[in-house]
Write a protein that holds these residues in place. Structure first.
Motif, PDB file in Angstrom:
ATOM      1  N   MET A   1      77.365  40.698  93.569  1.00  0.00           N
ATOM      2  CA  MET A   1      77.806  40.390  92.210  1.00  0.00           C
ATOM      3  C   MET A   1      78.742  41.491  91.757  1.00  0.00           C
ATOM      4  SD  MET A   1      75.434  39.960  88.832  1.00  0.00           S
ATOM      5  CE  MET A   1      76.129  39.585  87.246  1.00  0.00           C
ATOM      6  N   LYS A   2      79.944  41.158  91.414  1.00  0.00           N
ATOM      7  CA  LYS A   2      80.924  42.162  91.027  1.00  0.00           C
ATOM      8  C   LYS A   2      81.698  41.641  89.837  1.00  0.00           C
ATOM      9  CE  LYS A   2      84.264  45.345  93.014  1.00  0.00           C
ATOM     10  NZ  LYS A   2      84.874  45.798  94.253  1.00  0.00           N
ATOM     11  N   ARG A   3      81.613  42.365  88.715  1.00  0.00           N
ATOM     12  CA  ARG A   3      82.304  41.938  87.518  1.00  0.00           C
ATOM     13  C   ARG A   3      83.202  43.056  87.032  1.00  0.00           C
ATOM     14  NH1 ARG A   3      80.026  37.314  85.237  1.00  0.00           N
ATOM     15  NH2 ARG A   3      81.974  37.360  84.089  1.00  0.00           N
ATOM     16  N   PHE A  20      67.489  36.569  90.006  1.00  0.00           N
ATOM     17  CA  PHE A  20      68.526  36.875  90.981  1.00  0.00           C
ATOM     18  C   PHE A  20      67.850  37.312  92.285  1.00  0.00           C
ATOM     19  CE2 PHE A  20      69.963  37.880  86.693  1.00  0.00           C
ATOM     20  CZ  PHE A  20      71.082  37.079  86.586  1.00  0.00           C
ATOM     21  N   PRO A  21      67.218  36.387  92.980  1.00  0.00           N
ATOM     22  CA  PRO A  21      66.361  36.761  94.127  1.00  0.00           C
ATOM     23  C   PRO A  21      67.114  37.268  95.333  1.00  0.00           C
ATOM     24  CG  PRO A  21      66.574  34.379  93.977  1.00  0.00           C
ATOM     25  CD  PRO A  21      67.220  34.922  92.754  1.00  0.00           C
ATOM     26  N   SER A  22      68.414  36.947  95.452  1.00  0.00           N
ATOM     27  CA  SER A  22      69.155  37.337  96.652  1.00  0.00           C
ATOM     28  C   SER A  22      70.163  38.455  96.399  1.00  0.00           C
ATOM     29  CB  SER A  22      69.897  36.108  97.223  1.00  0.00           C
ATOM     30  OG  SER A  22      68.985  35.073  97.515  1.00  0.00           O
ATOM     31  N   LEU A  23      70.223  38.956  95.184  1.00  0.00           N
ATOM     32  CA  LEU A  23      71.221  39.959  94.819  1.00  0.00           C
ATOM     33  C   LEU A  23      70.891  41.300  95.477  1.00  0.00           C
ATOM     34  CD1 LEU A  23      73.731  39.996  92.989  1.00  0.00           C
ATOM     35  CD2 LEU A  23      72.280  40.963  91.200  1.00  0.00           C
ATOM     36  N   CYS A  54      65.586  42.499  94.181  1.00  0.00           N
ATOM     37  CA  CYS A  54      66.105  42.854  95.507  1.00  0.00           C
ATOM     38  C   CYS A  54      67.284  43.822  95.557  1.00  0.00           C
ATOM     39  CB  CYS A  54      66.503  41.572  96.263  1.00  0.00           C
ATOM     40  SG  CYS A  54      65.116  40.478  96.569  1.00  0.00           S
ATOM     41  N   PRO A  55      68.011  44.116  94.475  1.00  0.00           N
ATOM     42  CA  PRO A  55      69.184  44.989  94.601  1.00  0.00           C
ATOM     43  C   PRO A  55      68.843  46.343  95.215  1.00  0.00           C
ATOM     44  CG  PRO A  55      69.170  43.943  92.452  1.00  0.00           C
ATOM     45  CD  PRO A  55      67.871  43.622  93.088  1.00  0.00           C
ATOM     46  N   ARG A  56      69.702  46.755  96.174  1.00  0.00           N
ATOM     47  CA  ARG A  56      69.542  48.063  96.808  1.00  0.00           C
ATOM     48  C   ARG A  56      70.474  49.100  96.187  1.00  0.00           C
ATOM     49  NH1 ARG A  56      64.894  47.767  99.857  1.00  0.00           N
ATOM     50  NH2 ARG A  56      64.837  45.794 100.995  1.00  0.00           N
ATOM     51  N   LYS A  57      71.599  48.602  95.661  1.00  0.00           N
ATOM     52  CA  LYS A  57      72.580  49.530  95.095  1.00  0.00           C
ATOM     53  C   LYS A  57      73.091  48.994  93.770  1.00  0.00           C
ATOM     54  CE  LYS A  57      76.959  51.910  95.950  1.00  0.00           C
ATOM     55  NZ  LYS A  57      78.045  52.195  96.926  1.00  0.00           N
ATOM     56  N   LEU A  58      73.166  49.905  92.773  1.00  0.00           N
ATOM     57  CA  LEU A  58      73.729  49.575  91.473  1.00  0.00           C
ATOM     58  C   LEU A  58      74.722  50.656  91.084  1.00  0.00           C
ATOM     59  CD1 LEU A  58      73.902  48.066  88.768  1.00  0.00           C
ATOM     60  CD2 LEU A  58      71.884  49.364  88.003  1.00  0.00           C
ATOM     61  N   SER A  59      75.955  50.244  90.782  1.00  0.00           N
ATOM     62  CA  SER A  59      76.996  51.176  90.365  1.00  0.00           C
ATOM     63  C   SER A  59      77.562  50.699  89.032  1.00  0.00           C
ATOM     64  CB  SER A  59      78.107  51.247  91.414  1.00  0.00           C
ATOM     65  OG  SER A  59      79.163  52.081  90.982  1.00  0.00           O
ATOM     66  N   VAL A  60      77.464  51.557  88.015  1.00  0.00           N
ATOM     67  CA  VAL A  60      77.968  51.225  86.681  1.00  0.00           C
ATOM     68  C   VAL A  60      78.910  52.336  86.252  1.00  0.00           C
ATOM     69  CG1 VAL A  60      77.372  50.633  84.311  1.00  0.00           C
ATOM     70  CG2 VAL A  60      75.769  50.109  86.158  1.00  0.00           C
ATOM     71  N   SER A  71      64.585  47.280  82.686  1.00  0.00           N
ATOM     72  CA  SER A  71      63.586  48.346  82.719  1.00  0.00           C
ATOM     73  C   SER A  71      63.033  48.646  84.108  1.00  0.00           C
ATOM     74  CB  SER A  71      62.429  47.999  81.789  1.00  0.00           C
ATOM     75  OG  SER A  71      61.823  46.769  82.209  1.00  0.00           O
ATOM     76  N   PHE A  72      63.298  47.756  85.101  1.00  0.00           N
ATOM     77  CA  PHE A  72      62.621  47.941  86.387  1.00  0.00           C
ATOM     78  C   PHE A  72      63.487  47.412  87.526  1.00  0.00           C
ATOM     79  CE2 PHE A  72      58.957  46.650  89.283  1.00  0.00           C
ATOM     80  CZ  PHE A  72      58.707  47.951  89.689  1.00  0.00           C
ATOM     81  N   PHE A  73      63.741  48.279  88.503  1.00  0.00           N
ATOM     82  CA  PHE A  73      64.424  47.878  89.739  1.00  0.00           C
ATOM     83  C   PHE A  73      63.530  48.309  90.901  1.00  0.00           C
ATOM     84  CE2 PHE A  73      68.141  47.791  86.998  1.00  0.00           C
ATOM     85  CZ  PHE A  73      68.899  46.756  87.524  1.00  0.00           C
ATOM     86  N   PRO A  74      62.651  47.441  91.360  1.00  0.00           N
ATOM     87  CA  PRO A  74      61.638  47.858  92.349  1.00  0.00           C
ATOM     88  C   PRO A  74      62.209  48.264  93.701  1.00  0.00           C
ATOM     89  CG  PRO A  74      61.603  45.475  92.048  1.00  0.00           C
ATOM     90  CD  PRO A  74      62.493  46.022  90.982  1.00  0.00           C
ATOM     91  N   SER A  75      63.384  47.698  94.082  1.00  0.00           N
ATOM     92  CA  SER A  75      63.912  47.944  95.434  1.00  0.00           C
ATOM     93  C   SER A  75      65.156  48.820  95.443  1.00  0.00           C
ATOM     94  CB  SER A  75      64.228  46.610  96.122  1.00  0.00           C
ATOM     95  OG  SER A  75      63.082  45.785  96.183  1.00  0.00           O
ATOM     96  N   LEU A  76      65.611  49.251  94.294  1.00  0.00           N
ATOM     97  CA  LEU A  76      66.868  49.996  94.217  1.00  0.00           C
ATOM     98  C   LEU A  76      66.733  51.356  94.897  1.00  0.00           C
ATOM     99  CD1 LEU A  76      69.616  49.309  92.845  1.00  0.00           C
ATOM    100  CD2 LEU A  76      68.974  50.948  91.064  1.00  0.00           C
ATOM    101  N   THR A  77      67.644  51.617  95.839  1.00  0.00           N
ATOM    102  CA  THR A  77      67.630  52.906  96.538  1.00  0.00           C
ATOM    103  C   THR A  77      68.828  53.780  96.170  1.00  0.00           C
ATOM    104  OG1 THR A  77      68.812  51.938  98.436  1.00  0.00           O
ATOM    105  CG2 THR A  77      66.395  51.935  98.514  1.00  0.00           C
TER     106      THR A  77
END
Length: 558
Positions: A1-3, A20-23, A54-60, A71-77
């Motif tokens: 997802m890229k906006r 967003f189960p596959s993001l 499921c997101p592993r990476k988040l860049s803002v 409030s919660f990203f269980p899989s974000l590394t």
């Protein structure tokens, strides 16, 4: 997802009706109106915390109005936040490994406490941050790489931030601190450290006298303006060896009583009493003494004790140890020196931890007294002669630089630092040095010299934190060096009648020396005042000329 958008009105109004189960990756860039990420508005708070499982990476980045993240990203590394000044809270990140924060508000740092899985953290350009919170880094014991850069309001990386807890740390980078003057003393405890980078810290004046780890395979130092630090780098291994003294509490108790005896008539110094009936080689029982850490400015203010007076008393106590007793406490960090509100002068200094002491031989003690007398007067011939006595030869020209912050040919007044021209010349001289020269100098220093360097470095750090000028230290050393050259002279702790004459003579010599220094300072002040007056006259003359020109021009036109 890229906006990526400028107005982001479509993003702000988005109402999704599914998770967003596959993001796996999210990149949000330059959404200047964005205030929050899209949410599933029909779900309760528990379900909303699972919107992004499921997101592993988040860049803002570049989202200046962003105030809230889910409030919660269980899989974000991996999380990168750049230019989000309104964001003050991060999500819960139980799996986070890599975290980068750039151009954020300082409050956001508190929200990542507890992220024990972090192995890489970069903190850059955090606003409104004057110091890292006490014990902050002890929450990230798994860190292997730490980069702290461009925190321009930060003036200190104190020993209380918990850096010593990062036993897995392999790379440490400290860069872009215009006001940082010293590094944490606990760097030597980072047993896994392989690479240390110190970049663009123009105010840094010294490396920790406690040393660095000998396991380093990379040491990068760039863009320094305060060059005395470079000469102290190779103290690492020797200084650490000096601090490795076996814990024998019987010996520590004896050291304690010996110190108490030497300061028996000094009403500023207090040494806890040893209870021998309850002391063994493995257990030390001493009197409990109330007090605050010597550099705790908040408590000193509460008990109405002047920090400058504390600094003066402290440096005089250790000057007496070095120049007169020849029996020197080897670990005077703030935790080992307490300020008690009890005492004839309104306070007293409580000396703790007497396990590490250095006994100076008489020849060294006398030569060291001579050295300080020569340093104060900048007697270059005497300094170089004493350099031969200490075994450092030609490298003695750096003694004034290391101890007083002046070059051997300096014209600066004691305690005022170097002129621009002196700094330029020093930079040229040090750039011409080879690594072998620095190594040879450090190897040639006798063990007594290294022990005193360590003690002196810790004292300088405390004095600076107390807000006292280094001139206090320099004058105290000058006075006690002269006392130390007088036979049987102990200015406070020994009032024997047969020493009165020598004490009087030493005081006369000190007053004469102080008069010389005050005269030099006065001449320097007069020179600066003269330059100010001349500059002011030139400015007034220029204004007058301009005004006269305008008047004449107006007259001619009229």
């Amino acid at each position: 997802m890229k906006r990526k958008c400028k107005r982001c009105s479509d993003f702000i109004e988005a109402k999704t009706s599914q998770r967003f189960p596959s993001l796996k990756r999210m990149f949000i860039n330059s959404c200047q109106q964005l205030e929050a990420l899209p949410r599933i508005l029909t779900l309760d708070s528990l379900e909303q915390s699972r919107e992004f499982p499921c997101p592993r990476k988040l860049s803002v980045s570049g989202c200046h109005n962003l105030i809230e993240l889910p409030s919660f990203f269980p899989s974000l590394t991996m999380l990168e936040i750049d230019g989000c000044q309104e964001l003050i809270v991060l999500p819960k990140l139980p799996s986070i490994i890599n975290l980068e924060l750039n151009k954020c508000e300082s409050k956001v740092l508190q929200s990542i406490i507890g992220s024990a899985s972090l192995t890489y953290m970069r903190i850059c350009k955090i606003s409104n941050l004057e110091c890292l919170f006490e014990g902050y880094l002890k929450h990230f014991t798994s860190l292997e790489e730490l980069q702290i850069s461009h925190l321009e309001e930060l003036a200190t990386l104190s020993n209380e931030i918990g850096l010593q807890s990062l036993l897995s740390l392999k790379l440490l980078e400290i860069s872009g601190y215009p006001f940082l003057k010293e590094l944490p003393q606990y760097l030597y405890k980072l047993s896994s450290l392989k690479v240390l980078r110190i970049w663009n810290c123009p105010s840094l004046v010294s490396f920790p006298v406690t040393g660095l780890q000998s396991t380093l395979i990379g040491l990068e130092i760039k863009s320094f303006q305060s060059y005395p630090a470079v000469l102290l780098v190779k103290l690492t291994e020797k200084l650490r060896d000096l601090s490795r003294v076996s814990t024998d509490f019987i010996q520590e108790a004896k050291n304690s009583e010996r110190t108490a005896e030497k300061f028996r008539n000094n009403d500023v110094v207090r040494v806890p009493q040893v209870f021998w009936d309850f002391t063994t080689s493995q257990v030390l029982t001493m009197e409990f003494c109330q007090g605050c850490k010597v550099d705790d400015l908040k408590v000193l203010k509460e008990i109405k004790v002047n920090p400058i007076k504390v600094a003066k008393a402290l440096v005089e106590v250790f000057a007496e140890m070095i120049f007169i007793h020849g029996f020197v406490h080897g670990d005077p960090h703030p935790g080992n020196i307490l300020v008690s509100p009890e005492g004839q002068n309104g306070f007293s200094l409580v000396l703790l931890d007497h396990g590490t002491y250095r006994t100076l031989d008489e020849a060294f003690r006398v030569n060291y007294c001579q050295l300080w007398k020569a340093l104060i007067l900048l007697d270059s011939n005497k300094i170089q002669h004493l350099g031969e006595q200490f075994g450092v030869g030609k490298y003695s020209i750096y003694f004034p630089l290391i101890f007083t912050g002046r070059t051997i040919n300096s014209n600066s007044v004691l305690g005022t630092g170097m002129s621009v021209e002196e700094k330029r010349q020093l930079k040229h001289d040090i750039n011409s040095l080879k690594f072998e020269d620095i190594s040879s100098f450090m190897e040639s220093l006798p063990p007594n010299f290294l022990a005193i360097l360590r003690t002196d470095g810790l004292l300088r750090s405390i004095i600076r934190r107390l807000g006292a000028p280094q001139r206090i230290r320099l004058l105290a050393y000058a006075k006690y060096a002269l006392y130390g050259l007088s036979p049987k002279c102990n200015p406070k702790s020994d009032f024997a009648v047969n020493a009165m004459y020598y004490r009087f003579k030493a005081m006369a010599n000190y007053l004469q020396l102080k008069l010389v220094l005050e005269t030099l300072e006065l001449l320097s002040w007069i020179g600066k005042f003269k330059q100010f007056v001349l500059a002011l006259l030139r400015k007034i003359t220029g204004i007058s000329t301009s005004f006269l020109t305008i008047c004449l021009t107006g007259t001619v036109q009229h």
